[in-house]
Design a protein around this motif. Structure first.
Motif, mmCIF file in Angstrom:
data_model
loop_
_atom_site.group_PDB
_atom_site.id
_atom_site.type_symbol
_atom_site.label_atom_id
_atom_site.label_comp_id
_atom_site.label_asym_id
_atom_site.label_seq_id
_atom_site.Cartn_x
_atom_site.Cartn_y
_atom_site.Cartn_z
ATOM 1 N N THR A 44 2.213 -13.209 7.736
ATOM 2 C CA THR A 44 1.873 -13.801 9.152
ATOM 3 C C THR A 44 2.017 -14.851 9.708
ATOM 4 O O THR A 44 1.104 -14.752 10.663
ATOM 5 C CB THR A 44 0.454 -13.390 8.757
ATOM 6 O OG1 THR A 44 -0.457 -14.379 7.887
ATOM 7 C CG2 THR A 44 -0.493 -12.062 8.160
ATOM 8 N N ALA B 171 -2.825 -7.173 5.371
ATOM 9 C CA ALA B 171 -1.598 -6.676 6.310
ATOM 10 C C ALA B 171 -0.133 -7.273 4.377
ATOM 11 O O ALA B 171 0.821 -6.031 3.923
ATOM 12 C CB ALA B 171 -0.657 -8.037 7.052
ATOM 13 N N ASP C 180 -5.429 -10.559 7.829
ATOM 14 C CA ASP C 180 -3.980 -10.853 6.605
ATOM 15 C C ASP C 180 -3.849 -10.486 5.342
ATOM 16 O O ASP C 180 -2.529 -10.348 4.972
ATOM 17 C CB ASP C 180 -4.008 -12.700 6.575
ATOM 18 C CG ASP C 180 -4.342 -13.285 8.714
ATOM 19 O OD1 ASP C 180 -3.559 -12.206 9.091
ATOM 20 O OD2 ASP C 180 -4.832 -13.974 8.445
ATOM 21 N N VAL D 143 -5.572 -17.804 7.069
ATOM 22 C CA VAL D 143 -5.471 -16.548 6.696
ATOM 23 C C VAL D 143 -7.142 -16.274 6.720
ATOM 24 O O VAL D 143 -8.159 -16.446 5.983
ATOM 25 C CB VAL D 143 -4.592 -16.176 5.577
ATOM 26 C CG1 VAL D 143 -3.074 -16.700 6.130
ATOM 27 C CG2 VAL D 143 -4.797 -16.954 4.232
#
Ligand SMILES: [Zn+2]
Length: 319
Positions: free
Chosen positions: A84, A98, A95, A91
């Motif tokens: 990210t 992701a 994140d 984070v």
């Protein structure tokens, strides 16, 4: 078991002309396969680091292959930061999700590179970094993962295993992990199981072994049970670089023989052709997440490309 079933089917067909075995096949939620391997990966990428060669050889001979990602790989702050482009200390849950999404995608792609289908990846979706805590938990406690804040199984590219079978996720609880494993082994009835070794330096990898071992015992599993090593101690692998023409070696590190706690030579060595070694490299390179503060992370994963894969059989005499 598969052989017995086939014999029963044949007899039934001869006696009644109606292929009763067809009915039996429909009665099975997932038919067993006489050559069926399941590779358990604590995190998405372990399966190719340890077993890419075994996977591609099994697929080439027509075996059924399933890869099970026990966690989504969603507990690695330095990797979430790399994905990210944020500082590690900034984070948050999105994140890590992701990262989880990316790692699942990479495992699906890697499986295709090895000759399999993306959908042969099964995602359990238990919490990365908490597998050891889950295994040790005996009071029915439901865990909430500190990174994603999730407290039940999930997968983002596909349905997680429990949701796909039961229509709802499983709570992050010791009994859920064991239950999913027992159910999966009962359904697939594999002839070979691969899981990370109990001597591995990563707690998730050790816990994966304990969970899969316990589930195998619970279902009375009689097939082959192999372990592979990723975070071998005190250092692993040797040679510590990509060497597709060389076998794995045991070496002394500060007076200690590596890999620690395992017999050498290993009880099973599976040779890879140069082409297979190159394809293994490609499958590992699919997992190309930048990890903040670990510039050698990719190189270390790729150093598992050798002219062979090595496995241990810790349960050979204890079952
Ligand atoms: Zn791992």
């Amino acid at each position: 078991m598969s052989h017995n079933r086939r014999r029963v089917c044949l007899k039934s067909t001869l006696l009644f002309a109606i292929p009763i075995c067809l009915l039996a096949a429909f009665a099975q939620p997932s038919p067993t396969h006489p050559d069926s391997i399941v590779v358990f990966a604590p995190h998405p990428d372990d399966e190719v680091i340890g077993c890419a060669g075994v996977i591609m050889q099994a697929l080439a001979r027509g075996a059924q292959v399933k890869v099970v990602a026990i966690t989504s790989g969603d507990g690695f702050p330095a990797a979430a930061a790399g994905v990210t482009h944020k500082p590690v200390d900034q984070v948050g849950p999105d994140d890590f999700l992701a990262l989880s999404r990316l790692r699942q995608t990479e495992s699906r792609t890697a499986l295709e590179i090895l000759g399999g289908r993306a959908d042969d990846l099964i995602v359990f979706g238990y919490p990365d970094s908490d597998l050891g805590n889950l295994y040790d938990s005996t009071d029915g406690k439901i865990f909430r993962q500190q990174f994603t804040k999730k407290n039940e199984t999930y997968a983002l590219i596909q349905k997680d295993y429990h949701t796909s079978v039961h229509g709802k996720p499983a709570p992050y609880q010791r009994s859920s992990v064991l239950g999913d494993l027992v159910e999966l082994l009962t359904t697939l009835q594999p002839t070979e199981i691969y899981v990370t070794d109990e001597t591995d330096g990563h707690i998730d990898h050790r816990a994966a072994f304990w969970f899969v071992r316990d589930a195998a015992r619970q279902v009375g599993y009689k097939g082959a049970f192999y372990t592979y090593l990723v975070h071998g101690l005190p250092s692993w692998p040797f040679p510590p670089e990509i060497t597709p023409n060389l076998r794995f070696e045991s070496r002394k590190v500060d007076g200690e023989v590596a890999p620690r706690g395992l017999p050498w030579p290993p009880p099973r060595r599976v040779p890879l052709t140069p082409e297979q070694a190159q394809r293994k490299l490609k499958s590992i390179q699919t997992h190309n997440i930048p990890v903040i503060g670990l510039p050698n992370h990719q190189k270390e994963m790729e150093s598992f490309v050798k002219s062979e894969e090595v496995f241990w059989t810790p349960l050979a005499h204890s079952r």
